[in-house]
Design a protein around this motif. Structure first.
Motif, mmCIF file in Angstrom:
data_model
loop_
_atom_site.group_PDB
_atom_site.id
_atom_site.type_symbol
_atom_site.label_atom_id
_atom_site.label_comp_id
_atom_site.label_asym_id
_atom_site.label_seq_id
_atom_site.Cartn_x
_atom_site.Cartn_y
_atom_site.Cartn_z
ATOM 1 N N ASP A 187 -9.321 -12.088 4.619
ATOM 2 C CA ASP A 187 -9.930 -10.875 4.079
ATOM 3 C C ASP A 187 -11.450 -10.979 4.141
ATOM 4 O O ASP A 187 -12.139 -10.006 4.434
ATOM 5 C CB ASP A 187 -9.467 -10.640 2.637
ATOM 6 C CG ASP A 187 -9.957 -9.315 2.064
ATOM 7 O OD1 ASP A 187 -10.007 -8.316 2.809
ATOM 8 O OD2 ASP A 187 -10.280 -9.285 0.863
ATOM 9 N N ASN A 201 -14.120 -8.431 5.463
ATOM 10 C CA ASN A 201 -14.950 -7.881 4.406
ATOM 11 C C ASN A 201 -15.856 -9.005 3.886
ATOM 12 O O ASN A 201 -15.488 -9.722 2.962
ATOM 13 C CB ASN A 201 -14.040 -7.347 3.288
ATOM 14 C CG ASN A 201 -14.803 -6.682 2.157
ATOM 15 O OD1 ASN A 201 -16.014 -6.769 2.074
ATOM 16 N ND2 ASN A 201 -14.061 -6.032 1.290
ATOM 17 N N HIS A 222 -7.629 2.259 -8.562
ATOM 18 C CA HIS A 222 -6.558 2.068 -7.579
ATOM 19 C C HIS A 222 -5.643 0.970 -8.111
ATOM 20 O O HIS A 222 -6.118 -0.063 -8.579
ATOM 21 C CB HIS A 222 -7.113 1.600 -6.231
ATOM 22 C CG HIS A 222 -7.882 2.633 -5.492
ATOM 23 N ND1 HIS A 222 -7.285 3.533 -4.651
ATOM 24 C CD2 HIS A 222 -9.203 2.904 -5.473
ATOM 25 C CE1 HIS A 222 -8.212 4.318 -4.129
ATOM 26 N NE2 HIS A 222 -9.387 3.964 -4.614
ATOM 27 N N PHE A 280 0.810 -1.215 0.000
ATOM 28 C CA PHE A 280 0.000 0.000 0.000
ATOM 29 C C PHE A 280 0.848 1.272 0.000
ATOM 30 O O PHE A 280 0.367 2.332 -0.397
ATOM 31 C CB PHE A 280 -0.942 0.025 1.205
ATOM 32 C CG PHE A 280 -2.096 -0.943 1.098
ATOM 33 C CD1 PHE A 280 -3.071 -0.796 0.122
ATOM 34 C CD2 PHE A 280 -2.214 -1.997 1.991
ATOM 35 C CE1 PHE A 280 -4.132 -1.679 0.022
ATOM 36 C CE2 PHE A 280 -3.279 -2.888 1.908
ATOM 37 C CZ PHE A 280 -4.233 -2.727 0.931
ATOM 38 N N GLN A 328 0.734 2.429 -3.452
ATOM 39 C CA GLN A 328 -0.606 2.503 -4.045
ATOM 40 C C GLN A 328 -0.806 3.834 -4.777
ATOM 41 O O GLN A 328 -0.290 4.870 -4.356
ATOM 42 C CB GLN A 328 -1.650 2.374 -2.933
ATOM 43 C CG GLN A 328 -3.080 2.485 -3.400
ATOM 44 C CD GLN A 328 -4.044 2.270 -2.260
ATOM 45 O OE1 GLN A 328 -4.656 1.229 -2.177
ATOM 46 N NE2 GLN A 328 -4.142 3.241 -1.363
ATOM 47 N N TYR A 379 -15.090 -2.564 -2.296
ATOM 48 C CA TYR A 379 -13.947 -1.742 -1.891
ATOM 49 C C TYR A 379 -14.370 -0.829 -0.747
ATOM 50 O O TYR A 379 -15.368 -0.115 -0.855
ATOM 51 C CB TYR A 379 -13.460 -0.913 -3.087
ATOM 52 C CG TYR A 379 -12.344 0.030 -2.724
ATOM 53 C CD1 TYR A 379 -11.038 -0.435 -2.591
ATOM 54 C CD2 TYR A 379 -12.596 1.377 -2.490
ATOM 55 C CE1 TYR A 379 -10.018 0.415 -2.237
ATOM 56 C CE2 TYR A 379 -11.565 2.241 -2.142
ATOM 57 C CZ TYR A 379 -10.290 1.759 -2.015
ATOM 58 O OH TYR A 379 -9.275 2.603 -1.658
ATOM 59 N N PHE A 380 -13.606 -0.869 0.357
ATOM 60 C CA PHE A 380 -13.898 -0.003 1.502
ATOM 61 C C PHE A 380 -13.303 1.381 1.243
ATOM 62 O O PHE A 380 -12.083 1.532 1.159
ATOM 63 C CB PHE A 380 -13.264 -0.551 2.789
ATOM 64 C CG PHE A 380 -13.934 -1.764 3.371
ATOM 65 C CD1 PHE A 380 -14.911 -2.474 2.687
ATOM 66 C CD2 PHE A 380 -13.580 -2.205 4.631
ATOM 67 C CE1 PHE A 380 -15.512 -3.591 3.239
ATOM 68 C CE2 PHE A 380 -14.168 -3.323 5.201
ATOM 69 C CZ PHE A 380 -15.142 -4.018 4.506
ATOM 70 N N CYS A 381 -14.161 2.401 1.140
ATOM 71 C CA CYS A 381 -13.660 3.776 1.008
ATOM 72 C C CYS A 381 -12.875 4.152 2.266
ATOM 73 O O CYS A 381 -11.835 4.801 2.186
ATOM 74 C CB CYS A 381 -14.821 4.747 0.793
ATOM 75 S SG CYS A 381 -15.660 4.510 -0.802
ATOM 76 N N ASP A 382 -13.373 3.729 3.436
ATOM 77 C CA ASP A 382 -12.658 3.855 4.704
ATOM 78 C C ASP A 382 -12.232 2.442 5.083
ATOM 79 O O ASP A 382 -13.081 1.593 5.377
ATOM 80 C CB ASP A 382 -13.575 4.463 5.768
ATOM 81 C CG ASP A 382 -12.959 4.486 7.157
ATOM 82 O OD1 ASP A 382 -11.935 3.783 7.409
ATOM 83 O OD2 ASP A 382 -13.489 5.212 8.011
ATOM 84 N N ARG A 383 -10.944 2.192 5.059
ATOM 85 C CA ARG A 383 -10.379 0.854 5.261
ATOM 86 C C ARG A 383 -10.915 0.149 6.505
ATOM 87 O O ARG A 383 -10.925 -1.071 6.567
ATOM 88 C CB ARG A 383 -8.861 1.010 5.345
ATOM 89 C CG ARG A 383 -8.086 -0.240 5.224
ATOM 90 C CD ARG A 383 -6.636 0.149 5.040
ATOM 91 N NE ARG A 383 -5.765 -0.990 5.065
ATOM 92 C CZ ARG A 383 -4.474 -0.911 4.850
ATOM 93 N NH1 ARG A 383 -3.915 0.247 4.583
ATOM 94 N NH2 ARG A 383 -3.735 -1.977 4.883
ATOM 95 N N ASN A 384 -11.374 0.913 7.512
ATOM 96 C CA ASN A 384 -11.831 0.317 8.768
ATOM 97 C C ASN A 384 -13.349 0.294 8.915
ATOM 98 O O ASN A 384 -13.846 -0.043 9.976
ATOM 99 C CB ASN A 384 -11.212 1.083 9.952
ATOM 100 C CG ASN A 384 -9.701 1.014 9.915
ATOM 101 O OD1 ASN A 384 -9.136 -0.066 9.801
ATOM 102 N ND2 ASN A 384 -9.050 2.154 9.980
#
Length: 169
Positions: free
Chosen positions: A79, A83, A155, A40, A43, A107-112
Motif C-alpha cells: 500500500d 500511497n 467510510h 469494498f 463499503q 485517503y485517495f478521493c480518486d482511488r487511482n
C-alpha cells in the motif's frame, strides 16, 4: 532472637516475590502470511453503500510480546508503494478481544490518483475466529472539506484475513 528476626525478614521477603499475571488476556499471535481482503463491495460512506471492487492480497504479519503486552505488525509496503503517505507497517495492540490500530492516513478521493489525497483518521480492528482467520472493520474519518462531491464523513469497510502459504519466490 536475632536468628528469629532474620528468619522472619527472609520469610517476608520471599512472600513479596513477583507474581506472574496469568489472568492477563493473551492475544492470539499472528505470524506469517495471510490473505487480507478489503471488502469494498460492502463499503459505506456515512452509512450509505458506496460499493467498489473488493481486493485480496497476501500480507506478512508478526507478533512480539514482552512485559508491556503484545504488538502485532502488519507489513504495509504494498500500500505504501501506491500511497507514499501510508505507513510502511501498521502496529496493532491487543485490547479486550481484538487487535486494534489507528493513525493518520492519506485517503485517495480518486482511488487511482495520489494527487486526490485528503487527510483522514484510520482505525482498524481484527477479531479472531476459531479457525485461525480474523474479521474486522476499517474506518476512515475525513474532516475538513472532504472529497469533492462527497464532503467530510466516515467510510467503513469490512476487512478479513485468512492464513495462507507464503507467496513463491
Amino acid at each position: 532472637t536475632m536468628m528469629s528476626i532474620a528468619a522472619l525478614v527472609a520469610m517476608a521477603a520471599s512472600s513479596a516475590s513477583p507474581v506472574a499475571h496469568a489472568d492477563r488476556a493473551e492475544p492470539p499471535p499472528v505470524y506469517g502470511y495471510y490473505d487480507v481482503t478489503i471488502d469494498f463491495a460492502q463499503q459505506t460512506f456515512n452509512g450509505t453503500p458506496t460499493p467498489m471492487t473488493s481486493m485480496t492480497f497476501p500480507v506478512e504479519f508478526s507478533t512480539q510480546c514482552d512485559v508491556n503486552g503484545c504488538v502485532m505488525h502488519m507489513d504495509n509496503s504494498g500500500d505504501h508503494a501506491r500511497n507514499p503517505g501510508a505507513p510502511t507497517a501498521y502496529e496493532y495492540r491487543w485490547t479486550d478481544d481484538r487487535w486494534e490500530t489507528s493513525g493518520e492516513y492519506p485517503y485517495f478521493c480518486d482511488r487511482n490518483d495520489p494527487g486526490s489525497a485528503v487527510s483522514a483518521q484510520r482505525s482498524d480492528y481484527w477479531i479472531p475466529n476459531p479457525d485461525g482467520s480474523f474479521a474486522g472493520m476499517r474506518t476512515l474519518t475525513i474532516d475538513g472539506a472532504g472529497c469533492p462531491g462527497e464532503g467530510p464523513g466516515t467510510h467503513t469497510v469490512p476487512i478479513s484475513m485468512t492464513p495462507v502459504d507464503p507467496p513463491p519466490g
